[in-house]
Design a protein around this motif. Structure first.
Motif, PDB file in Angstrom:
ATOM      1  N   ARG A 152       0.855  -1.197   0.000  1.00 30.96           N
ATOM      2  CA  ARG A 152       0.000   0.000   0.000  1.00 30.96           C
ATOM      3  C   ARG A 152       0.888   1.243   0.000  1.00 30.96           C
ATOM      4  O   ARG A 152       1.727   1.424   0.876  1.00 30.96           O
ATOM      5  N   ILE A 153       0.694   2.124  -0.976  1.00 33.62           N
ATOM      6  CA  ILE A 153       1.581   3.279  -1.112  1.00 33.62           C
ATOM      7  C   ILE A 153       0.900   4.599  -0.749  1.00 33.62           C
ATOM      8  O   ILE A 153       1.566   5.626  -0.636  1.00 33.62           O
ATOM      9  N   ILE A 199      -0.782  -1.012  -4.362  1.00 31.82           N
ATOM     10  CA  ILE A 199      -2.188  -0.627  -4.245  1.00 31.82           C
ATOM     11  C   ILE A 199      -2.348   0.737  -3.572  1.00 31.82           C
ATOM     12  O   ILE A 199      -1.526   1.175  -2.781  1.00 31.82           O
ATOM     13  N   ALA A 200      -3.410   1.395  -3.944  1.00 34.28           N
ATOM     14  CA  ALA A 200      -3.955   2.592  -3.312  1.00 34.28           C
ATOM     15  C   ALA A 200      -5.270   2.827  -4.034  1.00 34.28           C
ATOM     16  O   ALA A 200      -5.563   2.188  -5.050  1.00 34.28           O
ATOM     17  N   GLN A 201      -6.070   3.732  -3.525  1.00 30.57           N
ATOM     18  CA  GLN A 201      -7.291   4.047  -4.256  1.00 30.57           C
ATOM     19  C   GLN A 201      -6.954   4.605  -5.627  1.00 30.57           C
ATOM     20  O   GLN A 201      -7.693   4.428  -6.583  1.00 30.57           O
ATOM     21  N   ASP A 202      -5.795   5.261  -5.731  1.00 35.08           N
ATOM     22  CA  ASP A 202      -5.349   5.860  -6.993  1.00 35.08           C
ATOM     23  C   ASP A 202      -3.818   5.941  -6.940  1.00 35.08           C
ATOM     24  O   ASP A 202      -3.266   6.851  -6.337  1.00 35.08           O
ATOM     25  N   ILE A 203      -3.140   4.965  -7.554  1.00 33.63           N
ATOM     26  CA  ILE A 203      -1.672   4.967  -7.454  1.00 33.63           C
ATOM     27  C   ILE A 203      -1.027   5.946  -8.424  1.00 33.63           C
ATOM     28  O   ILE A 203       0.134   6.312  -8.241  1.00 33.63           O
ATOM     29  N   THR A 204      -1.753   6.367  -9.440  1.00 33.50           N
ATOM     30  CA  THR A 204      -1.156   7.289 -10.426  1.00 33.50           C
ATOM     31  C   THR A 204      -0.857   8.655  -9.823  1.00 33.50           C
ATOM     32  O   THR A 204      -0.019   9.394 -10.350  1.00 33.50           O
ATOM     33  N   ARG A 205      -1.537   9.006  -8.736  1.00 36.55           N
ATOM     34  CA  ARG A 205      -1.273  10.299  -8.087  1.00 36.55           C
ATOM     35  C   ARG A 205      -0.199  10.196  -7.008  1.00 36.55           C
ATOM     36  O   ARG A 205       0.059  11.163  -6.295  1.00 36.55           O
ATOM     37  N   GLY A 207       2.689  10.541  -4.703  1.00 37.78           N
ATOM     38  CA  GLY A 207       3.752  11.535  -4.555  1.00 37.78           C
ATOM     39  C   GLY A 207       3.326  12.961  -4.778  1.00 37.78           C
ATOM     40  O   GLY A 207       4.045  13.887  -4.386  1.00 37.78           O
ATOM     41  N   THR A 208       2.175  13.188  -5.379  1.00 38.05           N
ATOM     42  CA  THR A 208       1.785  14.570  -5.716  1.00 38.05           C
ATOM     43  C   THR A 208       1.601  15.424  -4.466  1.00 38.05           C
ATOM     44  O   THR A 208       1.874  16.630  -4.491  1.00 38.05           O
ATOM     45  N   ASP A 209       1.166  14.809  -3.375  1.00 38.99           N
ATOM     46  CA  ASP A 209       0.948  15.570  -2.144  1.00 38.99           C
ATOM     47  C   ASP A 209       2.246  15.781  -1.371  1.00 38.99           C
ATOM     48  O   ASP A 209       2.449  16.827  -0.745  1.00 38.99           O
ATOM     49  N   LEU A 210       3.154  14.815  -1.420  1.00 40.55           N
ATOM     50  CA  LEU A 210       4.415  14.914  -0.673  1.00 40.55           C
ATOM     51  C   LEU A 210       5.505  15.652  -1.439  1.00 40.55           C
ATOM     52  O   LEU A 210       6.269  16.431  -0.865  1.00 40.55           O
ATOM     53  N   TYR A 211       5.588  15.350  -2.738  1.00 39.75           N
ATOM     54  CA  TYR A 211       6.725  15.833  -3.520  1.00 39.75           C
ATOM     55  C   TYR A 211       6.355  16.827  -4.612  1.00 39.75           C
ATOM     56  O   TYR A 211       7.225  17.321  -5.324  1.00 39.75           O
ATOM     57  N   GLY A 212       5.053  17.086  -4.759  1.00 39.73           N
ATOM     58  CA  GLY A 212       4.613  18.050  -5.760  1.00 39.73           C
ATOM     59  C   GLY A 212       4.683  17.548  -7.190  1.00 39.73           C
ATOM     60  O   GLY A 212       4.571  18.330  -8.144  1.00 39.73           O
ATOM     61  N   LYS A 213       4.840  16.242  -7.363  1.00 42.96           N
ATOM     62  CA  LYS A 213       4.881  15.664  -8.710  1.00 42.96           C
ATOM     63  C   LYS A 213       4.512  14.189  -8.627  1.00 42.96           C
ATOM     64  O   LYS A 213       4.550  13.575  -7.557  1.00 42.96           O
ATOM     65  N   CYS A 215       5.159  10.410  -8.782  1.00 48.23           N
ATOM     66  CA  CYS A 215       6.395   9.673  -8.498  1.00 48.23           C
ATOM     67  C   CYS A 215       6.250   8.165  -8.698  1.00 48.23           C
ATOM     68  O   CYS A 215       7.126   7.403  -8.277  1.00 48.23           O
ATOM     69  N   LEU A 216       5.158   7.716  -9.331  1.00 47.37           N
ATOM     70  CA  LEU A 216       4.964   6.277  -9.482  1.00 47.37           C
ATOM     71  C   LEU A 216       6.061   5.642 -10.336  1.00 47.37           C
ATOM     72  O   LEU A 216       6.548   4.556 -10.006  1.00 47.37           O
ATOM     73  N   ALA A 217       6.459   6.304 -11.411  1.00 48.94           N
ATOM     74  CA  ALA A 217       7.517   5.747 -12.264  1.00 48.94           C
ATOM     75  C   ALA A 217       8.816   5.602 -11.480  1.00 48.94           C
ATOM     76  O   ALA A 217       9.510   4.574 -11.573  1.00 48.94           O
ATOM     77  N   GLN A 218       9.158   6.619 -10.695  1.00 50.31           N
ATOM     78  CA  GLN A 218      10.363   6.556  -9.867  1.00 50.31           C
ATOM     79  C   GLN A 218      10.257   5.417  -8.849  1.00 50.31           C
ATOM     80  O   GLN A 218      11.224   4.671  -8.629  1.00 50.31           O
ATOM     81  N   LEU A 219       9.098   5.294  -8.217  1.00 53.54           N
ATOM     82  CA  LEU A 219       8.900   4.216  -7.256  1.00 53.54           C
ATOM     83  C   LEU A 219       9.089   2.856  -7.918  1.00 53.54           C
ATOM     84  O   LEU A 219       9.744   1.963  -7.359  1.00 53.54           O
TER      85      LEU A 219
END
Length: 442
Positions: A152-153, A199-205, A207-213, A215-219
């Protein structure tokens, strides 16, 4: 020597809820509690509920009432209820179900030991922490098997689709830090986990809240560098959040299985707009076309809702025509369930019977598409993650890259292997979404 306090755990709902159950297992074990397979005779029963749609709520209430009967008969000590149902109805659940001894909301899974101790001491307890607080970093006892686990991310959701109550139950979107996710993944791999299901309700988002972008590809890059990880499976990706970096990473990274779960719910522009879904039907079509062009062998899975507000015969036929054209390999479909407190519940829609009829028609439409897809494997040798042995049928059971647990098909085969192995299987037949074969010689 003091006898350990015993508890039974019933975990309902989604994979994210299961992770919370696994965290509670860890905390209770650390506190000296022991898990029993059956609630009868246990000191405590814990029901971790789903409260998303009517069917899930009914299942949760039935489980609670079943535990209440055991308690009334003197066959169970206390009853703790937690999760989405309690969060959603925190103001009334104890009045409606007085048999419950303690309740925990979705921000308070970490308080399970306090709740258990209170109940065993004869006290009622209620814990409702901030559902918008940062995700609690609690260790877990993995319950899914020796070879795969959910990772869970993030928690919560900011999409506010008009039909969905999840943001009101689980709170706004909160990513876990990259460092914490990778550290957990390394620990899982060290304990034999070969497949990480992100998993998450929406994994495509992510990092957007923590890093402002995003980050799924980086993860994914960091997860794929972990020794022992063989498969990375992605659930759920929202269509409006894809970018070229993510698509290229999925296409080029051999550890990311070419299976993407992208819930679209519908294809009609007006319905998508009403439901507060981002993007249009044409943008969904274009995305699926692009993904198939860039990712050879891609298996797509999606979720649909039949009978959404605004869906007449014309809109429903547009959805069916899209499915005939797109030939999506895996489709889950649900009749529209008007959820109290959501905008869609106040909108005009077809009745439950008609929504179910349309859902059934979609399943009929999809059946030959799925059969045709499965037949493509016949005669081929594929990699399979071994998950079980069926004593009755005397065969091994596993999953291919095209199969996510509990929602897709499986591979049944003869061979000499162990649970948790990854083996090559030559497929000789296919029926009702199940592939049959034999382990290939090394």
């Amino acid at each position: 020597m003091e006898q350990k306090k015993s508890f039974a755990l019933i975990s309902l709902g989604c994979a994210k809820n299961l992770v919370n159950s696994e965290q509670m297992l860890y905390l209770l074990d650390e506190a000296g509690y022991t898990l029993t397979p059956e609630p009868e005779g246990a000191d405590l029963a814990i029901v971790n509920t789903c409260g998303f749609i009517d069917a899930a709520k009914s299942e949760a209430i039935d489980a609670i009432l079943e535990m209440a009967e055991l308690k009334k008969a003197g066959k169970l000590g206390g009853l703790i209820v937690c999760g989405c149902l309690t969060e959603r109805y925190k103001d009334t659940i104890l009045q409606e179900l007085p048999e419950i001894d303690a309740v925990l909301g979705v921000g308070s899974f970490g308080d399970i030991v306090k709740a258990a101790d209170a109940v065993l001491a004869g006290r009622e307890a209620s814990f409702f922490g901030d559902r918008n607080a940062p995700v609690e970093e609690i260790p877990r006892v993995v319950s899914t098997g020796p070879s795969w686990a959910y990772l869970r991310i993030a928690e919560g959701c900011n999409n506010f689709c008009a039909f969905c109550a999840i943001p009101y139950i689980r709170g706004h979107y909160r990513s876990r830090s990259l460092e914490n996710v990778v550290a957990e993944a390394k620990d899982l791999a060290e304990h034999g986990v070969k497949e990480l299901i992100v998993i998450a309700q929406d994994i495509t988002r992510y990092g957007t809240d923590l890093y402002g972008k995003r980050c799924l590809a980086q993860l994914c890059r960091e997860l794929s560098a972990i020794e022992g990880v063989r498969w990375i499976r992605l659930h759920y990706l929202y269509p409006d959040q894809f970018d070229d970096e993510l698509i290229d990473e999925i296409a080029s990274n051999d550890k990311i299985v070419k299976y993407l779960d992208i819930p679209i719910q519908h294809i009609n522009n007006e319905i998508l707009k009403r439901m507060n879904r981002k993007g249009t039907g044409d943008e969904i079509r274009a995305l699926f076309k692009k993904l198939r062009e860039k990712i050879p062998g891609l298996v797509l899975r999606t979720s649909l809702i039949a009978g959404l507000p605004g869906e007449g015969e014309e809109e429903f036929e547009e959805l069916c025509a899209f499915l005939r054209e797109a030939r999506i390999e895996r489709v889950g479909v649900f009749p529209f369930s008007p959820e109290e407190g959501t905008p869609a519940a106040k909108m005009e829609h077809v009745d439950e019977e008609e929504a179910q009829r349309r859902a059934d028609l979609i399943l009929q439409l999809q059946a030959p598409i799925m059969d045709e897809f499965c037949q493509r494997f016949v005669g081929k040798t594929i990699e399979v993650l071994v998950t079980d042995y069926d004593e009755e049928e005397q065969c091994w059971v596993g999953r291919s890259y095209a199969d996510s647990p509990d929602i897709d098909g499986e591979v049944r085969f003869d061979g000499v292997c162990r649970e948790g192995d990854m083996v090559k299987v030559t497929i000789s037949g296919a029926e009702d979404g199940i592939l049959f074969g034999e382990e290939a010689e090394a």
